[in-house]
Design a protein around this motif. Structure first.
Motif, PDB file in Angstrom:
ATOM      1  N   SER A   1     -45.605  75.511  92.226  1.00  0.00           N
ATOM      2  CA  SER A   1     -46.993  75.373  91.813  1.00  0.00           C
ATOM      3  C   SER A   1     -47.329  76.412  90.744  1.00  0.00           C
ATOM      4  N   PRO A   2     -48.197  76.070  89.786  1.00  0.00           N
ATOM      5  CA  PRO A   2     -48.581  77.042  88.753  1.00  0.00           C
ATOM      6  C   PRO A   2     -49.209  78.328  89.306  1.00  0.00           C
TER       7      PRO A   2
ATOM      8  N   THR B   1     -44.072  73.182  82.136  1.00  0.00           N
ATOM      9  CA  THR B   1     -45.169  73.966  82.674  1.00  0.00           C
ATOM     10  C   THR B   1     -46.471  73.620  81.960  1.00  0.00           C
ATOM     11  N   ALA B   2     -47.556  73.841  82.645  1.00  0.00           N
ATOM     12  CA  ALA B   2     -48.861  73.804  81.989  1.00  0.00           C
ATOM     13  C   ALA B   2     -49.101  75.194  81.402  1.00  0.00           C
ATOM     14  N   ASP B   3     -50.048  75.283  80.479  1.00  0.00           N
ATOM     15  CA  ASP B   3     -50.386  76.599  79.930  1.00  0.00           C
ATOM     16  C   ASP B   3     -51.326  77.369  80.857  1.00  0.00           C
ATOM     17  N   GLY B   4     -51.801  76.698  81.902  1.00  0.00           N
ATOM     18  CA  GLY B   4     -52.683  77.323  82.873  1.00  0.00           C
ATOM     19  C   GLY B   4     -53.313  76.278  83.756  1.00  0.00           C
ATOM     20  N   TYR B   5     -54.296  76.694  84.524  1.00  0.00           N
ATOM     21  CA  TYR B   5     -54.988  75.773  85.426  1.00  0.00           C
ATOM     22  C   TYR B   5     -56.399  76.298  85.679  1.00  0.00           C
TER      23      TYR B   5
ATOM     24  N   LYS C   1     -34.953  75.484  77.583  1.00  0.00           N
ATOM     25  CA  LYS C   1     -36.111  74.878  76.924  1.00  0.00           C
ATOM     26  C   LYS C   1     -37.297  74.967  77.875  1.00  0.00           C
ATOM     27  N   VAL C   2     -38.464  75.302  77.312  1.00  0.00           N
ATOM     28  CA  VAL C   2     -39.708  75.348  78.079  1.00  0.00           C
ATOM     29  C   VAL C   2     -40.684  74.411  77.397  1.00  0.00           C
ATOM     30  N   VAL C   3     -41.045  73.336  78.084  1.00  0.00           N
ATOM     31  CA  VAL C   3     -41.984  72.354  77.547  1.00  0.00           C
ATOM     32  C   VAL C   3     -43.357  72.661  78.134  1.00  0.00           C
ATOM     33  N   VAL C   4     -44.298  73.033  77.253  1.00  0.00           N
ATOM     34  CA  VAL C   4     -45.616  73.484  77.690  1.00  0.00           C
ATOM     35  C   VAL C   4     -46.654  72.381  77.471  1.00  0.00           C
TER      36      VAL C   4
ATOM     37  N   ASP D   1     -52.745  70.178  70.251  1.00  0.00           N
ATOM     38  CA  ASP D   1     -51.345  69.950  70.580  1.00  0.00           C
ATOM     39  C   ASP D   1     -50.714  71.089  71.377  1.00  0.00           C
ATOM     40  N   GLY D   2     -51.442  72.168  71.596  1.00  0.00           N
ATOM     41  CA  GLY D   2     -50.934  73.271  72.396  1.00  0.00           C
ATOM     42  C   GLY D   2     -49.941  74.153  71.673  1.00  0.00           C
TER      43      GLY D   2
END
Length: 174
Positions: free
Chosen positions: A13-14, A35-39, A64-67, A75-76
């Motif tokens: 979990s984030p 990952t998300a950039d946050g929550y 690789k980290v896909v954000v 677009d983040g």
């Protein structure tokens, strides 16, 4: 998506702390981290790219980290991603792939589908590997017989992707 290509899925979990993620992912040596950039929690914005930066530094197998830009509009692809080794924004990572039929990989019944973890109350959490066929049969049994879930029904269970109920909930799509 992971199962279609023969990959094994695992999640935290984030809101997990850095050590909690490292204790889990350090054992399985993942190559790609989504990952998300946050929550958002309790009306507050919680950015997590600082944690992600540290996790990637401590789990060297991550290439690789896909954000996913959940907090950041657009677009983040901001300056924040530059500090995360191997990071790319979700829209950039996804851009070369066209929608269409999935080229499924045929795998044996017991091929690893995902890795869950024990609670960690007696030391580092232990990996628990779940096979694709057995998991699908078990979850279908639970959804159909125990939950009386039928085509057209809606299933909701409030959980995070760090708990086994998330995997159970996703298999309701079957």
């Amino acid at each position: 998506g992971a199962a279609a290509r023969g990959a094994t899925f695992s999640s935290c979990s984030p809101d997990f702390g850095v050590q909690g993620v490292v204790d889990r992912f350090g054992q399985i040596e993942p190559r790609i981290l989504f990952t998300a950039d946050g929550y958002y929690y309790n009306g507050k914005v919680v950015p997590i790219l600082d944690k992600v930066t540290e996790i990637v530094a401590r789990v060297p197998s991550i290439e690789k980290v896909v954000v996913v830009p959940y907090l950041q509009a657009g677009d983040g692809a901001g300056d924040d991603l530059a500090r995360v080794r191997g990071a790319v924004a979700w829209p950039t990572w996804l851009a070369p792939f066209l929608p269409g039929p999935i080229d499924y990989v045929e795998l044996p019944f017991d091929h690893p589908l995902y890795i869950l973890y024990s609670s960690g109350t007696t030391g580092v959490p232990k990996c628990i590997v779940h096979g694709a066929g057995g998991t699908l049969v078990q979850h279908l049994k639970e959804h159909l017989l125990h939950g009386d879930v039928k085509p057209g029904d809606r299933v909701f269970y409030f959980t995070t992707c760090g708990w086994m109920m998330w995997n159970w909930l996703v298999s309701g799509l079957a």
